[in-house]
Design a protein around this motif. Sequence first.
Motif, mmCIF file in Angstrom:
data_model
loop_
_atom_site.group_PDB
_atom_site.id
_atom_site.type_symbol
_atom_site.label_atom_id
_atom_site.label_comp_id
_atom_site.label_asym_id
_atom_site.label_seq_id
_atom_site.Cartn_x
_atom_site.Cartn_y
_atom_site.Cartn_z
ATOM 1 N N ARG A 1 16.244 27.666 -8.735
ATOM 2 C CA ARG A 1 16.005 29.310 -8.778
ATOM 3 C C ARG A 1 17.215 29.863 -9.613
ATOM 4 N NH1 ARG A 1 15.498 30.593 -3.559
ATOM 5 N NH2 ARG A 1 17.634 30.486 -3.181
ATOM 6 N N ALA B 1 16.072 28.988 -13.439
ATOM 7 C CA ALA B 1 14.985 29.965 -13.726
ATOM 8 C C ALA B 1 15.312 31.373 -13.979
ATOM 9 C CB ALA B 1 13.830 30.180 -12.611
ATOM 10 N N GLY B 2 16.550 31.873 -13.258
ATOM 11 C CA GLY B 2 17.078 33.081 -13.388
ATOM 12 C C GLY B 2 17.799 33.104 -14.820
ATOM 13 N N ASP C 1 17.212 31.214 -17.369
ATOM 14 C CA ASP C 1 15.801 31.415 -18.549
ATOM 15 C C ASP C 1 15.501 32.771 -18.688
ATOM 16 O OD1 ASP C 1 16.329 28.376 -18.472
ATOM 17 O OD2 ASP C 1 14.381 27.871 -17.253
ATOM 18 N N ARG C 2 14.988 33.280 -17.386
ATOM 19 C CA ARG C 2 14.747 34.754 -17.679
ATOM 20 C C ARG C 2 15.616 35.759 -18.264
ATOM 21 N NH1 ARG C 2 12.943 33.593 -12.596
ATOM 22 N NH2 ARG C 2 14.499 35.035 -11.412
ATOM 23 N N LEU C 3 17.096 35.208 -18.110
ATOM 24 C CA LEU C 3 17.945 35.999 -18.707
ATOM 25 C C LEU C 3 18.037 35.778 -20.280
ATOM 26 C CD1 LEU C 3 20.613 37.950 -18.672
ATOM 27 C CD2 LEU C 3 22.079 35.889 -18.082
ATOM 28 N N GLU C 4 17.936 34.439 -20.594
ATOM 29 C CA GLU C 4 17.948 34.361 -21.999
ATOM 30 C C GLU C 4 16.886 35.114 -22.861
ATOM 31 O OE1 GLU C 4 17.796 29.805 -22.091
ATOM 32 O OE2 GLU C 4 19.957 29.940 -21.914
ATOM 33 N N LEU C 5 15.364 35.085 -21.988
ATOM 34 C CA LEU C 5 14.402 35.685 -22.715
ATOM 35 C C LEU C 5 14.849 37.152 -22.922
ATOM 36 C CD1 LEU C 5 11.447 33.785 -20.817
ATOM 37 C CD2 LEU C 5 12.094 33.779 -23.110
ATOM 38 N N GLN C 6 15.314 37.680 -21.808
ATOM 39 C CA GLN C 6 15.552 39.012 -22.022
ATOM 40 C C GLN C 6 16.675 39.428 -23.118
ATOM 41 O OE1 GLN C 6 14.079 41.395 -20.194
ATOM 42 N NE2 GLN C 6 15.166 42.934 -21.225
ATOM 43 N N LYS D 1 14.619 39.212 -26.460
ATOM 44 C CA LYS D 1 13.766 40.245 -26.563
ATOM 45 C C LYS D 1 14.607 41.613 -26.996
ATOM 46 C CE LYS D 1 10.821 43.141 -23.654
ATOM 47 N NZ LYS D 1 10.378 43.354 -22.426
#
Length: 162
Positions: A143, A146-147, A149-154, A157
């Motif tokens: 988890r 995955a968090g 990974d989401r932070l890197e995408l944000q 972005k």
Amino acid sequence: MFGFLARDTVRQAIVRAERLTTELTRIVDRLFAPFPLDEEKKAHRARAVDKRARTLAQWLDAQAARDSNGDEAAWRLKPCPSLIFVNGAGELDQKHDQDLRDTCVMLLDRAGCDLLTICDITGHSYRSAQTIVKHYRARNVDRADAGIDRLELQVRKEGMKG
């Protein structure tokens, strides 16, 4: 932590574990003496802690090899060296039954058991099991990854650089 040899009775296994514990306690300062802890230099300190851990592992391996005559099949229960370790302060430390009970609660939780089942198995109160799960559940590696990974995408972005 020292294992249980197939040829031994329960009493003999306990006596062996007590003997090894006493011996290790007696010689630990000598084992660790070549690796003094430098409070000023963190990198040196970390290397010394690592060397102490390797020295302890070698000592444990040597005791197991001596007592089993190097025969892996001689064990009813193989030694578990991860139960005794060098902690971050560079000192000899060991896992306690409470550490293992909490781990069991989390393994049962990850296996999908509900809290009442966990309590039936471990003997914890409902409140205690709930506290353990609440405290440790946040420390799920998958988890957390995955968090991140989401932070890197944000961050990508939004065009942030770092």
